[in-house]
Every structure is written in C-alpha cells, then in structure tokens.
Design an enzyme around this catalytic site. Sequence first.
Site, short mmCIF file in Angstrom:
data_model
loop_
_atom_site.label_atom_id
_atom_site.label_comp_id
_atom_site.label_asym_id
_atom_site.label_seq_id
_atom_site.Cartn_x
_atom_site.Cartn_y
_atom_site.Cartn_z
CG MET A 1 -4.16 0.38 0.93
SD MET A 1 -5.61 1.61 0.93
CE MET A 1 -6.50 0.50 2.48
N GLY B 1 -3.93 -1.80 5.94
CA GLY B 1 -4.45 -2.66 5.55
C GLY B 1 -4.66 -3.07 3.79
CG ASP C 1 6.53 -10.45 -3.26
OD1 ASP C 1 5.95 -9.74 -3.86
OD2 ASP C 1 7.39 -10.28 -3.00
#
Length: 325
Positions: A229, A233, A260
């Site tokens: 998000m 977090g 990633d």
Amino acid sequence: MTEATRPGSVVTLTPNPSIDHTVEIPALERGEVQRTSTALVEAGGKGVNVARVLAKHGHRTIAILPAGADAQRMIALLEPQKVTTVPVPIAGSIRTNIAVVEQDGTTTKLNEPGATLSPVELAALLNAVEEYLAPRPSWLVAAGSLPGGVPDDFYARVAALAVAARVPVAIDTSGPALAAAIDAGATVIKPNLEELEEILGRELTTVGDVVQAGRDLRAKGTKELLVSMGGHGALLITEQGSWWAGGPPLVPRSTVGAGDCTLSGYIHATGTPAQRLATAVAWGRAACLQPGSTVPGPEDTRACADAVRVVADPDPLQAVKDVAS
C-alpha cells in the site's frame, strides 16, 4: 556463509524484461531541456529485480527471460550481481524503460511495450520454466507485465507447473493476468492496492475491505496475499490471520523496484507470518532509499528493520489512507 546456512535457490521468470535507464533531476519541467544529476542503467523487469536483490542476500538465483540478439547485454548486467541468466531466444528485442526521479521522490516511468512472442517462443519459455523447476528450487517467482502474444492465463499455467513440481510459487502481476492466476493455487500473490481493486471491480477504502478481499481470493485457491500500500505499509492475509506492517514516513530517493524488494523480503524471511511481513516491509523501505533501480543489500535492509511496526488483526474500520505509516 556455509552451505548448510546458505539461503535456498530461487528461479524467477520475467516474460517482459527491460533495460532500465534511471535519471535523477531536481524537478520535472515539461517541454524544457534539463540536465540530470545521476544516470543509472540496470537489468530490469519485476522478476529480474527479485533475482538481483535475493542474490545480494546470498541466494542462488536463476533469471529466465526472453531475449533476442541483445541477450548478451542482459547477461553482462546481471553476471556481476551473481544472477545466472537463462535467455530464451526470440526474434524481438528487450525493451528499454526510462524512469525520471525528482528530488522529492516523485517517479515518472516511460515503459515500452516489449517484444511480441510467437507461440513457439512462448512454448520455449514455459519449457525453460519446467526444466528449472525439476531440481526443486526453494521458490519460483513469476512477475511483471505480459508482452504481446502472451495470453492472460500465462501465469496460471506457470503456477500449475510449480504446483505440479511441488515448488512454492509467487505471482506479481496485474489485470486479467493476475485474475487468471488466482485460481491456480499460487503460494502467494503480491498485488498493490490499486491492482487488487482493479481485479475485484470495487474500491477498497478500509483495512477491513482489504482483509475481506484477501479472504475472498484465498477461497479461490491462492494461499497468501501480500498487499503493498505504498506509504501506508502492507497487509498480509493468510490462513492464520491478517497483519499490517509499516514504519514512519520517509522521503524516497526512488520507488522503482520497491514492490519487487518487498516480495523478495517476504520470500527470504523465515519465522512467523508477522516476522516475514516485517522483513518484507523493511526491504521495501530500504529499496526506496536507493538510487534508481539499485537494490538494497543486507546492511541497507537491517538499517530499516527497527523502524518497522507490525499490528496483528488491524482495526477493520480504519481507512486505508489513514493507516499509520
């Protein structure tokens, strides 16, 4: 590091790899000639980024990707980073992506569509995956956008190969490709909030909305959902429950590849779901502090670990945009 303590091997699949050019400027001004302060060139694509950061943390990583006459350039970029490259020959070329990073961390990306794969080339890519699953690596990570010629069910087929080989598989993609992969029994999928909203066709405004969405998708076959998000977090939904993790606000140097690295931290970590989520968020935060698409090393991720806070069963009524970060 002894062989007994060495992290497991990880195979990554990137059907649409890239050569990433990142430039840093004070602020982007449209229509003006601007001088860059930093310019970096890295091998890119989601799966490639996962291979790079995990190699930096001691994993043996193998990056499968389609490549044409420019395959040697990708190999040359990845070899110093201790990533083994498995190029599957194609008639086209690896795309070039450009990221413009401003001083406040704002990133503008210009991504080319990539080569179109023929049915023969697509079959060769899947055959390479099956070959490298045979030795039973610790994980298969299939990630990134799909190039032309590749059907929406591609990642579902990849997940099915991993399930048949009894290898845990992580999928990180978006849109119809993500929707098709959910039913295939992936170990973990890692959408961001917008990607999750897209495949569900509804807005997720509260933490409870996101957790319920994760439970709904788990019921379809996916075991774990790691929902990033951004500055708010990440949420983890598994059979055992749900957790949120985040840290104090930071000014990113670059957000390229941060998601990633978040997935990579989750794969690398051991312990409870909460501990794995904390590691994932620390790796994502560390990536934001690196220039361009540079991936963080062990010292970088350790430096970010203490700032991460984990909350079990987060308040379902809290708005996502108001989650402490």
